[in-house]
Design an enzyme around this catalytic site. Structure first.
Site, mmCIF file in Angstrom:
data_model
loop_
_atom_site.group_PDB
_atom_site.id
_atom_site.type_symbol
_atom_site.label_atom_id
_atom_site.label_comp_id
_atom_site.label_asym_id
_atom_site.label_seq_id
_atom_site.Cartn_x
_atom_site.Cartn_y
_atom_site.Cartn_z
ATOM 1 N N TYR A 51 -6.452 -8.699 8.298
ATOM 2 C CA TYR A 51 -7.619 -8.072 7.645
ATOM 3 C C TYR A 51 -8.802 -9.054 7.608
ATOM 4 O O TYR A 51 -8.776 -10.077 8.282
ATOM 5 C CB TYR A 51 -7.227 -7.529 6.272
ATOM 6 C CG TYR A 51 -6.189 -6.425 6.427
ATOM 7 C CD1 TYR A 51 -6.507 -5.237 7.099
ATOM 8 C CD2 TYR A 51 -4.889 -6.582 5.967
ATOM 9 C CE1 TYR A 51 -5.564 -4.244 7.294
ATOM 10 C CE2 TYR A 51 -3.928 -5.584 6.167
ATOM 11 C CZ TYR A 51 -4.274 -4.424 6.826
ATOM 12 O OH TYR A 51 -3.345 -3.441 7.040
ATOM 13 N N ASN A 63 -2.450 -10.830 7.214
ATOM 14 C CA ASN A 63 -2.113 -9.605 7.956
ATOM 15 C C ASN A 63 -3.231 -9.000 8.798
ATOM 16 O O ASN A 63 -3.295 -7.775 8.965
ATOM 17 C CB ASN A 63 -1.545 -8.547 6.993
ATOM 18 C CG ASN A 63 -0.263 -9.025 6.337
ATOM 19 O OD1 ASN A 63 0.245 -10.087 6.684
ATOM 20 N ND2 ASN A 63 0.276 -8.265 5.403
ATOM 21 N N HIS A 104 -6.228 -11.103 -0.565
ATOM 22 C CA HIS A 104 -5.453 -10.655 0.604
ATOM 23 C C HIS A 104 -6.059 -11.257 1.877
ATOM 24 O O HIS A 104 -6.750 -10.586 2.633
ATOM 25 C CB HIS A 104 -5.456 -9.123 0.654
ATOM 26 C CG HIS A 104 -4.494 -8.550 1.653
ATOM 27 N ND1 HIS A 104 -3.743 -9.329 2.495
ATOM 28 C CD2 HIS A 104 -4.161 -7.267 1.937
ATOM 29 C CE1 HIS A 104 -2.989 -8.549 3.256
ATOM 30 N NE2 HIS A 104 -3.231 -7.295 2.930
ATOM 31 N N THR A 132 0.843 -1.190 0.000
ATOM 32 C CA THR A 132 0.000 0.000 0.000
ATOM 33 C C THR A 132 0.876 1.236 0.000
ATOM 34 O O THR A 132 1.790 1.348 0.820
ATOM 35 C CB THR A 132 -0.884 -0.036 1.270
ATOM 36 O OG1 THR A 132 -1.808 -1.106 1.109
ATOM 37 C CG2 THR A 132 -1.614 1.268 1.498
ATOM 38 N N ASN A 135 0.450 -10.164 17.758
ATOM 39 C CA ASN A 135 0.653 -8.820 18.316
ATOM 40 C C ASN A 135 0.882 -7.757 17.254
ATOM 41 O O ASN A 135 1.604 -6.792 17.483
ATOM 42 C CB ASN A 135 1.836 -8.802 19.299
ATOM 43 C CG ASN A 135 1.442 -9.389 20.627
ATOM 44 O OD1 ASN A 135 0.248 -9.427 20.956
ATOM 45 N ND2 ASN A 135 2.410 -9.871 21.382
HETATM 46 C C1 LIG Z 1 4.681 0.353 2.974
HETATM 47 C C2 LIG Z 1 4.147 -1.051 3.089
HETATM 48 C C3 LIG Z 1 2.867 -1.329 2.661
HETATM 49 C C4 LIG Z 1 2.367 -2.640 2.695
HETATM 50 N N1 LIG Z 1 1.119 -2.905 2.183
HETATM 51 C C5 LIG Z 1 0.708 -4.185 2.030
HETATM 52 C C6 LIG Z 1 -0.471 -4.493 1.298
HETATM 53 O O1 LIG Z 1 -1.167 -3.624 0.757
HETATM 54 N N2 LIG Z 1 -0.816 -5.796 1.211
HETATM 55 C C7 LIG Z 1 -0.076 -6.804 1.782
HETATM 56 O O2 LIG Z 1 -0.433 -7.979 1.668
HETATM 57 N N3 LIG Z 1 1.056 -6.529 2.466
HETATM 58 C C8 LIG Z 1 1.472 -5.260 2.574
HETATM 59 N N4 LIG Z 1 2.681 -4.989 3.186
HETATM 60 C C9 LIG Z 1 3.523 -6.107 3.662
HETATM 61 C C10 LIG Z 1 4.560 -6.481 2.592
HETATM 62 O O3 LIG Z 1 3.925 -7.080 1.476
HETATM 63 C C11 LIG Z 1 5.588 -7.468 3.167
HETATM 64 O O4 LIG Z 1 4.912 -8.573 3.688
HETATM 65 C C12 LIG Z 1 6.462 -6.857 4.251
HETATM 66 O O5 LIG Z 1 6.997 -5.611 3.829
HETATM 67 C C13 LIG Z 1 7.600 -7.788 4.641
HETATM 68 O O6 LIG Z 1 8.414 -8.064 3.513
HETATM 69 P P1 LIG Z 1 9.863 -7.344 3.338
HETATM 70 O O7 LIG Z 1 10.666 -7.735 4.567
HETATM 71 O O8 LIG Z 1 10.439 -7.911 2.083
HETATM 72 O O9 LIG Z 1 9.643 -5.871 3.303
HETATM 73 C C14 LIG Z 1 3.173 -3.684 3.215
HETATM 74 C C15 LIG Z 1 4.463 -3.385 3.676
HETATM 75 C C16 LIG Z 1 4.965 -2.093 3.610
HETATM 76 C C17 LIG Z 1 6.359 -1.816 4.061
#
Ligand SMILES: Cc1cc2nc3c(=O)[nH]c(=O)nc-3n(C[C@H](O)[C@H](O)[C@H](O)COP(=O)(O)O)c2cc1C
Length: 369
Positions: A182, A180, A177, A27, A236
């Site tokens: 939701y 997380n 989705h 997002t 958490n």
């Molecule tokens: C700015 C931001 C926005 C995110 N928005 C979503 C989202 O819209 N949908 C989703 O499934 N996960 C979302 N996530 C989680 C990421 O998809 C991912 O699971 C998380 O960043 C961990 O992966 P990474 O360590 O490679 O960053 C978001 C993460 C970040 C940092």
């Protein structure tokens, strides 16, 4: 061909990807216009810049006005939004990329400000005690309204309609989705789903809403173009608390997905340290790989080295990268050439405009300076 596992093409019955590097859904809250429409100039450029990924999964897109919980997130339920996304999928395809849309409903992680004063919808009236960004700044979540069966059925149909729209907009597929904390996750968890009807109680009942949505989407999108995302050891975070039912519920769902012919199942390693929680699984890919026969995508905290290793070990087929993709539009090329990676700026994750969005340079642009 590269010797790095991440850079090898991936071909299954359902997916044909030029490499195994996936851009995780994120997002970015930049659809700040009246209709929450993604634009060619902003989102089009952002995703095009990242088209060398084997697959891009977009930010969550709300499936209906009732699905919203964050300001300026794009939707996939109006004609104007579909027209907006069409330009984006075209730009990615023109660069040889593939792109799935993430279908999103936040459930209780929302505020009446987004719903003309009405309470957000959830399986049960349990407050996540979280903060939500509204147009008037941070506000506390209220206790949501427990969905009636009619509202559940309406939401199933919203997902179906949104999935149909996504295909019309040119997406190569959709990701549900169901992760997380939701709406789907709220149905899966015994701490947020207190229902006594056919949508609560037993594991099968808690998973029912998800499978009803999946079956409805299947009517309009071929199964092999559908992915689903889960975060089994989420604890958490986003108001979710694990209990002894959490992992068995995800085991049931993921095993049942063997009966489907999905594009992939997308799992996250734990977002927080769960090593002292007896009923949590600390190594998600390792635990779930033997339970699922299809394509498994893994996420969270991966680096180039860890990503190559997990594929080589056989625990995952694809790895999705989140934050690294924010600051490295050419992540694949950087992996190919073992180049240094740029750090992301968390202050601009959700701010409007191009800053921290489309202004991260590619490595080759840096060399030209
Ligand atoms: C700015 C931001 C926005 C995110 N928005 C979503 C989202 O819209 N949908 C989703 O499934 N996960 C979302 N996530 C989680 C990421 O998809 C991912 O699971 C998380 O960043 C961990 O992966 P990474 O360590 O490679 O960053 C978001 C993460 C970040 C940092």
């Amino acid at each position: 061909m590269s010797t790095q596992a991440l850079l090898k093409p991936y071909k299954s019955n359902n997916l044909d990807l030029k490499n195994r590097v996936v851009m995780a859904p994120m997002t970015r809250s930049r659809a700040n216009n009246d209709g929450n429409i993604p634009t060619d100039e902003l989102q089009g450029l952002y995703y095009e810049q990242r088209a060398s990924a084997g697959l891009i999964i977009t930010e969550g897109a709300q499936v209906s006005p009732r699905a919203v919980g964050y300001i300026n997130t794009p939707g996939i339920h109006t004609e104007a939004q579909v027209e907006g996304w069409k330009k984006i999928t075209k730009r990615v395809h023109d660069k040889g990329g593939k792109i799935f849309l993430q279908l999103w409903h936040v459930g209780r992680v929302s505020h009446p400000d987004f719903h003309n004063g009405e309470l957000p919808l959830a399986p049960s009236a349990v407050n996540p005690h979280d903060d939500v960004y509204t147009n008037e700044g941070l506000k506390k979540t209220p206790t949501p309204k427990a969905m009636t069966v009619a509202e559940i059925k309406e939401t199933v149909s919203d997902f179906k309609n949104a999935a149909k729209n996504a295909i019309e907009a040119g997406f190569d597929g959709v990701e549900i989705h169901s992760s997380n904390g939701y709406l789907f996750h709220q149905f899966f968890s015994s701490t947020t789903n207190l229902r006594t009807d056919e949508y609560g109680g037993s594991t099968e009942n808690k998973a029912r809403f998800f499978f009803e949505v999946l079956d409805a989407i299947k009517e309009v999108v071929p199964e092999e173009k559908i992915g689903a995302r889960f975060n089994p050891s989420l604890n958490n975070v986003f108001g979710m608390t694990m209990d002894e039912n959490s992992i068995p519920t995800f085991e049931y769902i993921i095993q049942k997905l063997n009966d489907y012919n999905l594009a992939y199942v997308h799992l996250s390693e734990p977002f927080t340290d769960v090593s002292d929680i007896p009923y949590a699984v600390t190594e998600i890919a390792k635990h779930f790989r033997p339970l699922y026969n299809g394509t498994l995508m893994i996420n969270s905290g991966f680096t180039q080295e860890k990503g190559n290793k997990i594929i080589e070990a056989g625990y995952a087929d694809l790895v999705s990268f989140g934050k690294l993709y924010i600051s490295n539009p050419d992540l694949v090329e950087r992996f190919e050439n073992n180049l240094e990676l740029a750090d992301w700026d968390a202050d601009t994750f959700y701010t409007p405009g191009t800053k921290g969005y489309t202004d991260y340079p590619k490595a080759e642009e840096l060399q030209q300076v």
